[in-house]
Scaffold this motif. Structure first.
Motif, PDB file in Angstrom:
ATOM      1  N   ARG A 227       0.854  -1.191   0.000  1.00 20.99           N
ATOM      2  CA  ARG A 227       0.000   0.000   0.000  1.00 20.99           C
ATOM      3  C   ARG A 227       0.889   1.240   0.000  1.00 20.99           C
ATOM      4  O   ARG A 227       1.701   1.428   0.897  1.00 20.99           O
ATOM      5  CB  ARG A 227      -0.906   0.012   1.234  1.00 20.99           C
ATOM      6  N   PHE A 228       0.715   2.081  -1.005  1.00 21.49           N
ATOM      7  CA  PHE A 228       1.561   3.261  -1.171  1.00 21.49           C
ATOM      8  C   PHE A 228       0.851   4.527  -0.710  1.00 21.49           C
ATOM      9  O   PHE A 228      -0.376   4.623  -0.750  1.00 21.49           O
ATOM     10  CB  PHE A 228       1.962   3.425  -2.640  1.00 21.49           C
ATOM     11  N   THR A 229       1.654   5.495  -0.297  1.00 22.42           N
ATOM     12  CA  THR A 229       1.114   6.822  -0.034  1.00 22.42           C
ATOM     13  C   THR A 229       0.868   7.529  -1.357  1.00 22.42           C
ATOM     14  O   THR A 229       1.450   7.175  -2.389  1.00 22.42           O
ATOM     15  CB  THR A 229       2.081   7.665   0.813  1.00 22.42           C
ATOM     16  N   ASN A 230       0.022   8.531  -1.309  1.00 24.43           N
ATOM     17  CA  ASN A 230      -0.294   9.293  -2.508  1.00 24.43           C
ATOM     18  C   ASN A 230       0.674  10.461  -2.705  1.00 24.43           C
ATOM     19  O   ASN A 230       0.703  11.082  -3.760  1.00 24.43           O
ATOM     20  CB  ASN A 230      -1.730   9.829  -2.415  1.00 24.43           C
ATOM     21  N   THR A 231       1.481  10.746  -1.669  1.00 22.48           N
ATOM     22  CA  THR A 231       2.373  11.907  -1.669  1.00 22.48           C
ATOM     23  C   THR A 231       3.804  11.436  -1.480  1.00 22.48           C
ATOM     24  O   THR A 231       4.074  10.507  -0.727  1.00 22.48           O
ATOM     25  CB  THR A 231       1.989  12.872  -0.524  1.00 22.48           C
ATOM     26  N   ARG A 232       4.733  12.074  -2.152  1.00 22.74           N
ATOM     27  CA  ARG A 232       6.141  11.689  -2.075  1.00 22.74           C
ATOM     28  C   ARG A 232       6.668  11.884  -0.659  1.00 22.74           C
ATOM     29  O   ARG A 232       6.268  12.806   0.054  1.00 22.74           O
ATOM     30  CB  ARG A 232       6.976  12.497  -3.076  1.00 22.74           C
ATOM     31  N   TYR A 233       7.587  11.017  -0.286  1.00 25.27           N
ATOM     32  CA  TYR A 233       8.084  10.983   1.097  1.00 25.27           C
ATOM     33  C   TYR A 233       8.979  12.176   1.405  1.00 25.27           C
ATOM     34  O   TYR A 233       9.758  12.632   0.559  1.00 25.27           O
ATOM     35  CB  TYR A 233       8.861   9.688   1.334  1.00 25.27           C
ATOM     36  N   SER A 234       8.857  12.680   2.633  1.00 27.34           N
ATOM     37  CA  SER A 234       9.682  13.799   3.082  1.00 27.34           C
ATOM     38  C   SER A 234       9.791  13.755   4.601  1.00 27.34           C
ATOM     39  O   SER A 234       8.821  13.431   5.293  1.00 27.34           O
ATOM     40  CB  SER A 234       9.055  15.132   2.649  1.00 27.34           C
ATOM     41  N   PHE A 244      -0.649  12.187   4.920  1.00 31.10           N
ATOM     42  CA  PHE A 244      -0.644  11.659   3.561  1.00 31.10           C
ATOM     43  C   PHE A 244       0.765  11.240   3.129  1.00 31.10           C
ATOM     44  O   PHE A 244       0.923  10.482   2.174  1.00 31.10           O
ATOM     45  CB  PHE A 244      -1.195  12.693   2.581  1.00 31.10           C
ATOM     46  N   ILE A 245       1.786  11.721   3.824  1.00 31.91           N
ATOM     47  CA  ILE A 245       3.170  11.347   3.541  1.00 31.91           C
ATOM     48  C   ILE A 245       3.577  10.109   4.336  1.00 31.91           C
ATOM     49  O   ILE A 245       4.282   9.234   3.826  1.00 31.91           O
ATOM     50  CB  ILE A 245       4.124  12.511   3.881  1.00 31.91           C
ATOM     51  N   HIS A 246       3.103  10.018   5.587  1.00 34.13           N
ATOM     52  CA  HIS A 246       3.665   9.045   6.521  1.00 34.13           C
ATOM     53  C   HIS A 246       2.793   7.826   6.797  1.00 34.13           C
ATOM     54  O   HIS A 246       3.309   6.799   7.224  1.00 34.13           O
ATOM     55  CB  HIS A 246       3.992   9.741   7.843  1.00 34.13           C
ATOM     56  N   LEU A 247       1.487   7.901   6.570  1.00 36.28           N
ATOM     57  CA  LEU A 247       0.598   6.777   6.857  1.00 36.28           C
ATOM     58  C   LEU A 247       0.054   6.192   5.563  1.00 36.28           C
ATOM     59  O   LEU A 247      -0.466   6.916   4.721  1.00 36.28           O
ATOM     60  CB  LEU A 247      -0.569   7.229   7.751  1.00 36.28           C
ATOM     61  N   THR A 248       0.178   4.883   5.429  1.00 33.20           N
ATOM     62  CA  THR A 248      -0.225   4.227   4.180  1.00 33.20           C
ATOM     63  C   THR A 248      -1.666   3.720   4.222  1.00 33.20           C
ATOM     64  O   THR A 248      -2.148   3.206   3.206  1.00 33.20           O
ATOM     65  CB  THR A 248       0.694   3.033   3.880  1.00 33.20           C
ATOM     66  N   ASN A 249      -2.351   3.848   5.346  1.00 30.00           N
ATOM     67  CA  ASN A 249      -3.710   3.316   5.457  1.00 30.00           C
ATOM     68  C   ASN A 249      -4.599   3.855   4.345  1.00 30.00           C
ATOM     69  O   ASN A 249      -4.632   5.066   4.092  1.00 30.00           O
ATOM     70  CB  ASN A 249      -4.329   3.691   6.805  1.00 30.00           C
ATOM     71  N   VAL A 250      -5.335   2.959   3.699  1.00 31.67           N
ATOM     72  CA  VAL A 250      -6.233   3.374   2.624  1.00 31.67           C
ATOM     73  C   VAL A 250      -7.266   4.379   3.146  1.00 31.67           C
ATOM     74  O   VAL A 250      -7.639   5.325   2.446  1.00 31.67           O
ATOM     75  CB  VAL A 250      -6.937   2.145   2.012  1.00 31.67           C
ATOM     76  N   ALA A 251      -7.722   4.169   4.392  1.00 31.09           N
ATOM     77  CA  ALA A 251      -8.711   5.085   4.974  1.00 31.09           C
ATOM     78  C   ALA A 251      -8.178   6.511   5.067  1.00 31.09           C
ATOM     79  O   ALA A 251      -8.952   7.477   5.024  1.00 31.09           O
ATOM     80  CB  ALA A 251      -9.119   4.597   6.363  1.00 31.09           C
ATOM     81  N   ILE A 252      -6.848   6.665   5.174  1.00 33.04           N
ATOM     82  CA  ILE A 252      -6.218   7.987   5.189  1.00 33.04           C
ATOM     83  C   ILE A 252      -5.969   8.474   3.767  1.00 33.04           C
ATOM     84  O   ILE A 252      -6.336   9.598   3.393  1.00 33.04           O
ATOM     85  CB  ILE A 252      -4.886   7.945   5.963  1.00 33.04           C
ATOM     86  N   GLN A 253      -5.368   7.620   2.951  1.00 34.81           N
ATOM     87  CA  GLN A 253      -4.913   8.032   1.630  1.00 34.81           C
ATOM     88  C   GLN A 253      -6.047   8.393   0.677  1.00 34.81           C
ATOM     89  O   GLN A 253      -5.868   9.214  -0.232  1.00 34.81           O
ATOM     90  CB  GLN A 253      -4.041   6.927   1.015  1.00 34.81           C
TER      91      GLN A 253
END
Length: 465
Positions: A227-234, A244-253
């Motif tokens: 499961r990927f994040t929608n935003t590039r990591y920083s 949106f950067i740090h949590l991969t949960n679909v419910a968040i993304q």
């Protein structure tokens, strides 16, 4: 050894040992993919009777409040162990992992104890708040707070200064005489150097089926997903609070800006293993996936002494695992009720096949010879049966079949025509993507091809993002 069930032993009547003639009667607390699977069993019938059933897919609340009140007949099967929370509640999992490591050290089995290094430094707060503060002042860094009683990313936040949790501390100060006890959290050192693909963070959902804790018997499913994040990591200061950067949960993304429901931000584990083999070589990829399998087994061994074994029970666990830049896997948590709701037809196909295979292993219809356990059943492989199940009988054998070829995956390369019509269809581009293997040698049996390190990796990542 796991503790046995607490019901007083008594001789079983003949009618309690044998299932009465007629179709299998089933119940389900859930109305998602498991309900679809059970309905597809044409020879089985649904029942609303609270006691007269052969198979019950129950929710955790029913297990906690009703299971102890029931006397189950010999043939009845249910999908949770009585105290599954020893593995699946975040604070108890950490307690059991720490205890297992200390026990091995007391027994001077230091090499085995050293293998319990797959969970980050963790404190249970507010009860261990002072210990946490001492460690934070000593080593600093970025930490993550997780409430033990919530799921799908709710209540999780990151911080790198104690002042950032001052408001939380006021609301969660532990007082012995306080009847309204504060919610328990984990304060855990954040794995801030995750492995990235396309510049984005991901974690893995891996499925393990336990049919017994005494002896421990574990099946590992070959398929799963990243499961990927929608935003590039920083890790910039201003991005610490960006879930949106740090949590991969679909419910968040799914609430992230620009989220594309058709894209879904998932890869199959089979595709990920191809990618890792192409990028890092077969040896490193095989070691990574073998380490993930060992992590799953060691977590189960850690909780085995505390688990109540019940012959009526089985349990499908969803392991969430993160890979860091050094290709080390980290256990994030274990779910007793991994989501069986489908986000699209490909997701439905994976979970439908997974649950069909679970039912085949549970074997309510007694199709297998009594006591016979096959090493490979559907998409599952037996990896532990009172001890390790070795698979090195051929020169081409892989140390683990996790992410290897699963015949059940073939239909995931195209939308399943008989899947639920309300689910979105994935774009064929993502479902059919594969790593370029030009110049690659033939792969090991059932596994990914061996390609030169770095070949095709960028193209593979770009094909998804």
């Amino acid at each position: 050894m796991a503790r046995e069930g607490t019901d007083p032993p008594r001789p079983l009547r003949r009618d309690e040992r044998q299932r009465p003639p007629g179709p299998i009667r089933w119940r389900s607390s859930l109305r998602n993919t498991i309900y679809d699977v059970l309905q597809s069993k044409k020879e089985w019938v649904e029942t609303e009777n609270e006691t007269e059933w052969d198979f019950f897919w129950a929710d955790k609340g029913w297990i906690h409040h009703e299971l102890d009140k029931m006397h189950l007949n010999d043939w009845q099967r249910i999908n949770h162990f009585p105290n599954h929370y020893e593995l699946t509640r975040k604070d108890l999992l950490i307690k059991n992992l720490k205890r297992a490591k200390k026990q091995l050290e007391r027994e001077e089995r230091y090499m085995e104890a050293a293998q319990y290094n797959f969970f980050p430094l963790t404190f249970v707060v507010p009860s261990e708040y002072r210990m946490f503060v001492e460690e934070f002042k000593r080593s600093g860094g970025t930490w993550i707070m997780k409430p033990i009683g919530k799921a799908q990313g709710q209540g999780i936040f990151l911080f790198n200064k104690l002042s950032q949790i001052s408001d939380w501390r006021r609301d969660h100060t532990w007082r012995p005489d306080d009847e309204d006890a504060p919610e328990t959290y984990l304060a855990q050192r954040y794995v801030d150097a995750p492995y990235l693909v396309g510049g984005k963070k991901f974690d893995l959902r891996i499925y393990a089926l336990v049919t017994s804790y005494s002896p421990l018997r574990v099946f590992l499913y070959r398929s799963g997903f990243a499961r990927f994040t929608n935003t590039r990591y920083s890790m910039k200061k201003e991005d610490i609070t960006n879930t949106f950067i740090h949590l991969t949960n679909v419910a968040i993304q799914k609430h992230a800006p620009g989220f594309d429901a058709a894209k879904g931000m998932k890869w199959s584990i089979h595709s990920l293993r191809h990618f890792m083999t192409t990028r890092h070589g077969a040896e490193a990829s095989n070691e990574l996936f073998h380490n993930m399998q060992n992590l799953i087994i060691r977590a189960l061994l850690a909780v085995q002494p505390a688990m109540i074994n019940d012959k009526h029970c089985f349990e499908l666990y969803g392991y969430d695992i993160l890979i860091d830049q050094s290709l080390k896997p980290w256990l994030l948590e274990v779910n007793a009720s991994p989501s069986l709701s489908a986000s699209d037809t490909s997701d439905w196909t994976l979970k439908f096949a997974l649950l069909e295979d679970v039912l085949d292993i549970v074997d309510l219809e007694s199709k297998r010879e009594p006591g016979k356990i096959d090493l490979h059943m559907g998409g599952f492989d037996l990896i532990w049966d009172g001890g390790p199940v070795m698979r090195f009988d051929k020169p081409t054998s892989l140390p683990t079949m996790l992410g290897a070829y699963n015949e059940r995956d073939r239909n995931q390369l195209r939308p399943k025509e008989d899947g639920p019509s309300h689910l979105p269809t994935q774009r064929p581009k993502r479902a059919a993507v594969s790593v370029p293997t030009s110049g690659a040698t033939s792969g090991t049996e059932g596994g990914p091809p061996q390609a030169p390190p770095g070949a095709g990796g960028a193209a593979f990542a770009a094909s998804l993002f």
